[in-house]
Design a protein around this motif. Structure first.
Motif, short mmCIF file in Angstrom:
data_model
loop_
_atom_site.label_atom_id
_atom_site.label_comp_id
_atom_site.label_asym_id
_atom_site.label_seq_id
_atom_site.Cartn_x
_atom_site.Cartn_y
_atom_site.Cartn_z
N LYS A 206 41.83 40.61 47.34
CA LYS A 206 41.95 41.57 48.45
C LYS A 206 42.00 40.86 49.80
N LYS A 207 41.46 39.65 49.88
CA LYS A 207 41.50 38.87 51.11
C LYS A 207 42.83 38.14 51.29
N GLY A 208 43.73 38.27 50.32
CA GLY A 208 45.03 37.62 50.42
C GLY A 208 45.05 36.19 49.93
N GLU A 209 44.01 35.80 49.21
CA GLU A 209 43.95 34.45 48.68
C GLU A 209 44.49 34.42 47.26
N PHE A 210 45.09 33.31 46.90
CA PHE A 210 45.54 33.12 45.53
C PHE A 210 44.31 32.83 44.67
N SER A 211 44.15 33.56 43.59
CA SER A 211 42.99 33.38 42.71
C SER A 211 43.39 32.60 41.47
N VAL A 212 42.91 31.35 41.39
CA VAL A 212 43.19 30.53 40.23
C VAL A 212 42.58 31.16 38.98
N GLN A 213 41.38 31.74 39.13
CA GLN A 213 40.73 32.37 37.98
C GLN A 213 41.58 33.51 37.43
N LYS A 214 42.10 34.35 38.31
CA LYS A 214 42.96 35.45 37.88
C LYS A 214 44.24 34.93 37.25
N ALA A 215 44.80 33.89 37.83
CA ALA A 215 46.04 33.31 37.29
C ALA A 215 45.79 32.71 35.90
N GLU B 257 49.84 25.37 28.50
CA GLU B 257 49.01 24.21 28.85
C GLU B 257 49.47 23.57 30.17
N ALA B 258 50.78 23.47 30.35
CA ALA B 258 51.30 22.91 31.61
C ALA B 258 50.90 23.80 32.79
N ALA B 259 50.94 25.10 32.61
CA ALA B 259 50.56 26.03 33.68
C ALA B 259 49.09 25.90 34.03
N LYS B 260 48.24 25.78 33.03
CA LYS B 260 46.80 25.62 33.28
C LYS B 260 46.53 24.33 34.05
N ALA B 261 47.16 23.25 33.64
CA ALA B 261 46.96 21.97 34.31
C ALA B 261 47.45 22.03 35.76
N ALA B 262 48.61 22.65 35.97
CA ALA B 262 49.17 22.75 37.32
C ALA B 262 48.27 23.60 38.22
N LEU B 263 47.80 24.72 37.71
CA LEU B 263 46.93 25.59 38.51
C LEU B 263 45.64 24.88 38.89
N ASN B 264 45.06 24.16 37.96
CA ASN B 264 43.82 23.43 38.26
C ASN B 264 44.07 22.32 39.27
N ALA B 265 45.22 21.67 39.18
CA ALA B 265 45.55 20.60 40.13
C ALA B 265 45.82 21.15 41.53
N CYS B 266 46.26 22.40 41.61
CA CYS B 266 46.69 22.97 42.90
C CYS B 266 45.71 23.97 43.49
N LYS B 267 44.56 24.11 42.90
CA LYS B 267 43.63 25.17 43.30
C LYS B 267 43.16 25.11 44.75
N VAL C 281 49.91 31.46 49.26
CA VAL C 281 50.55 31.64 47.96
C VAL C 281 51.78 30.74 47.85
N PHE C 282 52.59 30.69 48.90
CA PHE C 282 53.82 29.89 48.88
C PHE C 282 53.52 28.43 48.58
N TYR C 283 52.57 27.84 49.30
CA TYR C 283 52.29 26.42 49.11
C TYR C 283 51.54 26.13 47.82
N THR C 284 50.77 27.07 47.34
CA THR C 284 50.15 26.90 46.02
C THR C 284 51.25 26.91 44.96
N THR C 285 52.19 27.83 45.09
CA THR C 285 53.31 27.91 44.14
C THR C 285 54.16 26.65 44.21
N LYS C 286 54.40 26.16 45.40
CA LYS C 286 55.17 24.92 45.57
C LYS C 286 54.45 23.75 44.91
N CYS C 287 53.14 23.69 45.04
CA CYS C 287 52.35 22.64 44.40
C CYS C 287 52.49 22.71 42.88
N VAL C 288 52.45 23.93 42.34
CA VAL C 288 52.60 24.12 40.90
C VAL C 288 53.96 23.58 40.45
#
Length: 145
Positions: free
Chosen positions: A81-90, A104-114, A127-134
């Motif tokens: 609700k605060k507009g933050e990307f939630s790694v836990q939800k993802a 597995e690749a998605a989990k690793a990428a999300l943890n690396a980019c959290k 969200v944009f830069y987290t997605t770019k990091c992934v």
């Protein structure tokens, strides 16, 4: 447009309720199109730019594109609700919306980019830069609506 968004949420709910552990690659790619159709009309972003984003090309000087990525994350249920990307939800969505060969690749990428989003105040940029990091973490596996 509300119908398209509701259709995607229905699709996710149906998958979760039927006990499906993962989708096929074909189902996943269809869901990418549904998500794009739900968000693209809200933003002034050319189809060519969205196609390039799907291929992993991030244009950093486009505010509309940044907010498009947030819209997609909201559809996927990964923005707080605060507009933050939630790694836990993802991470919780991975078994529902990704085919097994991508999980597995998605989990690793999300943890690396959290922590990437901590550098940004604007929700769209978070969200944009987290997605770019992934994408940067594993370009071969990356797919985006």
């Amino acid at each position: 447009m509300l119908v398209k968004i509701n259709a995607f949420k229905y699709f996710l709910t149906l998958l979760a309720c039927t006990g499906v552990n993962a989708v096929t690659m074909q189902q996943f790619e269809s869901s990418l199109d549904m998500m794009r159709n739900g968000c693209a009309p809200k933003f002034k972003v050319a189809t060519e730019i969205l196609d390039n984003l799907r291929a992993g090309e991030f244009i950093e000087n486009n505010g509309e594109l940044k907010c498009y990525t947030r819209c997609i994350a909201q559809l996927a249920g990964t923005v707080t609700k605060k507009g933050e990307f939630s790694v836990q939800k993802a991470l919780a969505q991975i078994p529902i919306i990704l085919p097994p060969e991508m999980q597995e690749a998605a989990k690793a990428a999300l943890n690396a980019c959290k922590d990437v989003q901590k550098s940004y105040k604007d929700s769209c940029e978070r969200v944009f830069y987290t997605t770019k990091c992934v994408r940067d973490y594993d370009p071969a596996t990356f797919k985006f609506p």
